[in-house]
Design an enzyme around this catalytic site. Sequence first.
Site, PDB file in Angstrom:
ATOM      1  CG  HIS A 167      -0.442   0.355   2.453  1.00  0.00           C
ATOM      2  ND1 HIS A 167      -0.184  -0.729   3.479  1.00  0.00           N
ATOM      3  CD2 HIS A 167      -0.086   1.337   3.112  1.00  0.00           C
ATOM      4  CE1 HIS A 167       0.071  -0.184   4.579  1.00  0.00           C
ATOM      5  NE2 HIS A 167       0.365   1.013   4.285  1.00  0.00           N
ATOM      6  CG  ASP A 232     -12.484  -9.567  -1.139  1.00  0.00           C
ATOM      7  OD1 ASP A 232     -12.614 -10.573  -0.233  1.00  0.00           O
ATOM      8  OD2 ASP A 232     -12.476 -10.008  -2.268  1.00  0.00           O
ATOM      9  CB  SER A 308       2.646   0.772   6.995  1.00  0.00           C
ATOM     10  OG  SER A 308       2.493   2.168   6.592  1.00  0.00           O
TER      11      SER A 308
END
Length: 375
Positions: A167, A232, A308
């Site tokens: 991401h 998902d 992250s």
Amino acid sequence: MVGVPTLILLLCAANGVLLSNSYWKPTWPAYKVPVVLPQSTLTLDKPHFDAKPKLEVLSSCGPACHKRSPLPTYEEVKDYLSYETLYANGSRTETEVGIYILSSGSGNGGGTQSRSRTKRQIYGYDSRFSIFGKDFLLNYPFSTSVKLSTGCTGTLVAEKHVLTAAHCIHDGKSYVKGAQKLRVGFLRPKLKDGSKGANITSSMMPEKMKFQWIRVKRTHVPKGWIKGNANDIGMDYDYALLELKKPHKRKFMKIGVSPPARQLPGGRIHFSGYDNDRPGNLVYRFCDVKDETYDLLYQQCDAQPGASGSGVYVRMWKRQQNKWERKIIGIFSGHQWVDLNGSPQDFNVAVRITPLKYAQICYWIKGNYLDCREG
Ligand SMILES: *[C@@H]1O[C@H](CO)[C@@H](O)[C@H](O)[C@H]1NC(C)=O
Ligand SMILES: *[C@@H]1O[C@H](CO)[C@@H](O)[C@H](O)[C@H]1NC(C)=O
């Protein structure tokens, strides 16, 4: 065509070789890893770089939901492990992969996956440590943490390769602004003019450090991230590998297959990152794994978004070499809000390096599968 039993064997390949508790030291299991090989590559249109880096992932599927979801089929896994490669000149390719098992499995895999039932707990007080002083920052293992120009953290995993979260590069639909001119920052001591030969002996004092940047030559992102969206299965594939234009010349930390949480020393993981709330600081923390699924580790390590992409590591005994070794067993993905019937709960989530992901990332690094047979 590969049938369902083979798939179960594949997904559980990790279970065949677990050592019993006959060693007093936490020891790296010798995982036999499947083979993930490129089959075909096609050129895609140049991407738009229009996504905003989004550092929090939203999902309605927490650990309980993940444990309930069915195993992916062989075709699905093949699709998730296929990947996009983005080059520095803005061009892009998509590579389909095949998955093979070369050794015969021991067949005792199915259904024995450990399921930690530990209760989740509220986060405690902030238990992070800022790392100061060049003696620490420039030394292993902290020196393996690098900063991405898009704001995340990455870890040096080979001479020219950096592992991070997908991401940080791609939001699941599009590449983020800044992915095209992606650079990786290495902390170096800042030498002021005229202070050549300055006498820096004390490592207790915070010292001026600055980032020196190296351009990224190409970036691999699995399609499990690109096709899924974070609502998902997306989070399971939140990892990316960057190849630098030139070697960084520092010591790096190898990747390894993530053992089950109960085999980790103290049930704990460690990671260091460039948390947003402490600009310019490298922040180290360790904490207990609270829960796990096949693909994810849930923990309540304190962390802010800039962390992250950090490599989650543990230190265990390497029997063949008779020494302790740290390895990256996961990638810190970030904060996850889980809506449990209207009452939101939060976790910090790390993507585990499963045998299949190991095979894929290792192939990206080495360019051949023979060097990737043992995780
Ligand atoms: C971009 O770089 C890649 C890899 O170096 C190369 O294969 C490709 O042809 C280049 N594309 C353009 C449009 O220059
Ligand atoms: C640095 O300082 C220490 C003690 O403060 C001194 O012993 C040493 O000679 C100094 N080194 C240089 C290069 O000035």
